[in-house]
Write a protein that holds these residues in place. Structure first.
Motif, PDB file in Angstrom:
ATOM      1  N   TYR A  91       0.834  -1.193   0.000  1.00  0.00           N
ATOM      2  CA  TYR A  91       0.000   0.000   0.000  1.00  0.00           C
ATOM      3  C   TYR A  91       0.875   1.252   0.000  1.00  0.00           C
ATOM      4  O   TYR A  91       2.018   1.228   0.454  1.00  0.00           O
ATOM      5  CB  TYR A  91      -0.932   0.015   1.211  1.00  0.00           C
ATOM      6  N   GLY A 138     -13.425   2.847  -4.948  1.00  0.00           N
ATOM      7  CA  GLY A 138     -13.619   2.039  -3.742  1.00  0.00           C
ATOM      8  C   GLY A 138     -13.436   0.559  -3.960  1.00  0.00           C
ATOM      9  O   GLY A 138     -12.421   0.092  -4.457  1.00  0.00           O
ATOM     10  N   GLY A 139     -14.475  -0.201  -3.561  1.00  0.00           N
ATOM     11  CA  GLY A 139     -14.387  -1.655  -3.595  1.00  0.00           C
ATOM     12  C   GLY A 139     -14.289  -2.250  -4.973  1.00  0.00           C
ATOM     13  O   GLY A 139     -13.930  -3.417  -5.123  1.00  0.00           O
ATOM     14  N   ARG A 174     -10.652  -2.828  -5.266  1.00  0.00           N
ATOM     15  CA  ARG A 174      -9.988  -3.322  -4.055  1.00  0.00           C
ATOM     16  C   ARG A 174      -9.243  -4.619  -4.383  1.00  0.00           C
ATOM     17  O   ARG A 174      -9.662  -5.375  -5.261  1.00  0.00           O
ATOM     18  CB  ARG A 174     -11.029  -3.588  -2.971  1.00  0.00           C
ATOM     19  N   HIS A 216     -10.351  -9.494  -2.132  1.00  0.00           N
ATOM     20  CA  HIS A 216     -10.627  -9.784  -0.729  1.00  0.00           C
ATOM     21  C   HIS A 216     -11.266 -11.155  -0.559  1.00  0.00           C
ATOM     22  O   HIS A 216     -11.122 -11.792   0.486  1.00  0.00           O
ATOM     23  CB  HIS A 216     -11.552  -8.698  -0.177  1.00  0.00           C
ATOM     24  N   ARG A 264      -7.467  -6.399   5.785  1.00  0.00           N
ATOM     25  CA  ARG A 264      -7.962  -5.973   4.478  1.00  0.00           C
ATOM     26  C   ARG A 264      -9.305  -5.273   4.601  1.00  0.00           C
ATOM     27  O   ARG A 264      -9.612  -4.350   3.858  1.00  0.00           O
ATOM     28  CB  ARG A 264      -8.107  -7.177   3.551  1.00  0.00           C
ATOM     29  N   LYS A 287      -8.615  -1.779   6.226  1.00  0.00           N
ATOM     30  CA  LYS A 287      -7.660  -0.926   5.525  1.00  0.00           C
ATOM     31  C   LYS A 287      -8.378  -0.002   4.566  1.00  0.00           C
ATOM     32  O   LYS A 287      -9.195  -0.431   3.762  1.00  0.00           O
ATOM     33  CB  LYS A 287      -6.655  -1.794   4.736  1.00  0.00           C
ATOM     34  N   GLU A 288      -8.090   1.280   4.659  1.00  0.00           N
ATOM     35  CA  GLU A 288      -8.674   2.238   3.728  1.00  0.00           C
ATOM     36  C   GLU A 288      -8.150   1.941   2.329  1.00  0.00           C
ATOM     37  O   GLU A 288      -6.966   1.670   2.132  1.00  0.00           O
ATOM     38  CB  GLU A 288      -8.290   3.658   4.130  1.00  0.00           C
ATOM     39  N   THR A 289      -9.027   1.966   1.359  1.00  0.00           N
ATOM     40  CA  THR A 289      -8.646   1.589   0.008  1.00  0.00           C
ATOM     41  C   THR A 289      -7.861   2.721  -0.634  1.00  0.00           C
ATOM     42  O   THR A 289      -8.417   3.560  -1.342  1.00  0.00           O
ATOM     43  CB  THR A 289      -9.891   1.243  -0.829  1.00  0.00           C
ATOM     44  N   SER A 290      -6.571   2.748  -0.360  1.00  0.00           N
ATOM     45  CA  SER A 290      -5.682   3.725  -0.988  1.00  0.00           C
ATOM     46  C   SER A 290      -4.921   3.012  -2.108  1.00  0.00           C
ATOM     47  O   SER A 290      -5.249   1.888  -2.475  1.00  0.00           O
ATOM     48  CB  SER A 290      -4.731   4.303   0.058  1.00  0.00           C
ATOM     49  N   TRP A 301      -2.620   0.739  -4.134  1.00  0.00           N
ATOM     50  CA  TRP A 301      -2.066  -0.566  -3.795  1.00  0.00           C
ATOM     51  C   TRP A 301      -1.517  -1.230  -5.050  1.00  0.00           C
ATOM     52  O   TRP A 301      -1.859  -0.863  -6.176  1.00  0.00           O
ATOM     53  CB  TRP A 301      -3.124  -1.465  -3.142  1.00  0.00           C
TER      54      TRP A 301
END
Length: 471
Positions: free
Chosen positions: A141, A150-151, A154, A157, A297, A300-303, A305
């Motif tokens: 990250y 966002g997701g 991601r 996951h 996961r 964790k803020e989705t920054s 990656w």
């Protein structure tokens, strides 16, 4: 026509993605869709259209760190006002947020997905390969703005959810009991009787034989099992999301249902992180470790990656070659180390490590996997390709140098759309030593085609047979 073709390509590529994805592309690609001025005007609202190239330079300057983090290079082509922007992706997959050159505000995300994906299922193929190899790769990250999509972009996951469900299944076979304290009432006094509470009510004749106490009971209804049940329910929620591919969800569907029924008597208890004790059984430690990965996961803020897909390709090649040579009279070593001796400078290499080594009494074949676009670009000629091939060639020749045989062999594996191989030789005319180098283009896929496995089996048999005939 060019504008219409670009628009059609974009719709085809981004059909499954959020509108907040600015650009998406497979990794290891240098022939990507070009953003023309019409698309750039729409993306960079508020810029001076007379000086588009200046805005593009400002755009690249704003996003330089993020683009470098994802190993994405870019180039500006043309002269104002007819300017376009092109990208080249590297070995990483992941996502980064991008800023607008007009005001510095976020305009969307740049997504790089696996080369072997079709752009629709995104990370489903990679997840299937991870499950096949039973490997885990942790994303890196970077401190950045949260991803606008966002997701949608991601990291996969649902793979962590599947791994946790398997660990949970193994843990349920463990007789994991602990003492828990319960407040109870007895008609007789005990060592654990709470006399202070008793004296407050014993003046009432009806409470003379009511002795409150705190009993320690050995049970599976202790806090840590309840925490494990809580994380299991969270994992099931991830698997039931519509973004989870059917190929990942269905194989574990029956197992998840059975576990839900088996542990339904355990009341879930919220947890942010498992505490791992030295006294925990091995299966429980593995459960907690995988649970912490899953929880990290989730929280964790989705920054920005990224994942180094080259590491996964190396494991894939080891798996493919290892599964074939097990049928042959040879020895197979994964990640062998050739250690150094003597004085080394601070920047010296303490050991050399090929990805695999195939040994027979008369032959040693070094195997090295390179996640590079050589086979996708094998009909092109460029200084970059020549230099990177030189590095790979010198590396495999260094591994071959440890073989005592007069004729040596090395294999370089690259990802490819379909299986292909070619070989060539380097001969020392002074002592007759010969090095055979085999370059293999190997499809990177979860469901290995029978023809791919057969072709690789024939190649290894051929190399071993030829070398045996010459020794």
């Amino acid at each position: 026509m060019r504008r219409r073709a670009a628009s059609t390509a974009r719709k085809k590529l981004d059909v499954s993605m959020s509108k907040d994805v600015f650009y998406s592309a497979p990794c290891l690609s240098d022939n990507l869709r070009v953003l023309d001025r019409v698309e750039l005007y729409g993306a960079f609202k508020g810029i001076d259209r007379r000086y588009l190239s200046q805005s593009l330079h400002k755009f690249l300057n704003y996003n330089q760190a993020c683009l470098a983090f994802l190993d994405v290079s870019s180039s500006i082509n043309g002269i104002d006002p007819d300017v376009d922007l092109s990208f080249v992706t590297g070995k990483y997959i992941g996502a980064i947020p991008l800023r607008s050159p007009a005001n510095g505000k976020q305009i969307g995300d740049f997504l790089v997905y696996p080369r072997f994906s079709d752009g629709q299922s995104l990370f489903a193929q990679m997840t299937s390969i991870l499950m096949m190899l039973n490997e885990h790769i942790e994303p890196e990250y970077m401190a950045s703005l949260p991803l606008a999509s966002g997701g949608v972009v991601r990291p996969p996951h649902y793979y962590d959810a599947v791994k946790y469900c398997y660990a949970y299944q193994t843990a349920t076979k463990e007789n994991w009991l602990k003492f828990r304290s319960d407040e109870r009432v007895h008609p007789y006094p005990k060592a654990s009787t709470n006399w202070q509470r008793y004296v407050k009510k014993e003046h009432d004749p009806q409470n003379k034989l009511v002795f409150p106490s705190k009993d320690n009971i050995l049970s599976d209804q202790h806090r840590e099992w309840r925490q494990a049940r809580f994380v299991f329910e969270r994992a099931v929620q991830v698997l039931e999301q519509p973004t989870t591919p059917m190929s990942v969800r269905f194989p574990v569907k029956d197992m998840v249902k059975a576990l839900s029924i088996k542990t339904q008597h355990i009341a879930p208890f919220a947890v942010e992180q498992f505490v791992i004790h030295a006294s925990d059984p091995p299966s429980i430690k593995k459960l907690k470790e995988q649970g912490n990965i899953f929880l990290f996961r989730t929280s964790k803020e989705t920054s920005a990656w990224r994942i180094d897909i080259a590491e996964l390709f190396e494991k894939y090649v080891q798996h493919m070659v290892g599964s074939i040579v097990r049928e042959l009279p040879v020895r197979f070593y994964a990640n062998p180390r050739f250690s150094s001796r003597g004085y080394l400078p601070n920047w010296g290499l303490r050991y050399l490590e090929p990805d695999a080594l195939i040994e027979t009494p008369d032959l040693s074949i070094a195997v090295d996997a390179k996640y590079k676009a050589h086979f996708y670009s094998r009909y092109q000629t460029s200084l970059t390709l020549r230099e990177t091939h030189r590095e790979d060639l010198h590396q495999i020749l260094a591994y071959c140098a440890f073989s005592s045989a007069k004729d040596k062999a090395g294999m370089l594996f690259y990802p490819a759309d379909k299986y292909s191989s070619q070989s060539f030789y380097y001969t020392n005319q002074y002592n007759g030593t010969r090095n055979e180098i085999i370059i293999v283009g190997l499809p990177f896929e979860a469901e290995v085609k029978p023809e791919t496995r057969q072709s690789l089996w024939r190649l290894l048999n051929s190399v071993l047979g030829q070398q045996a005939a010459t020794t």
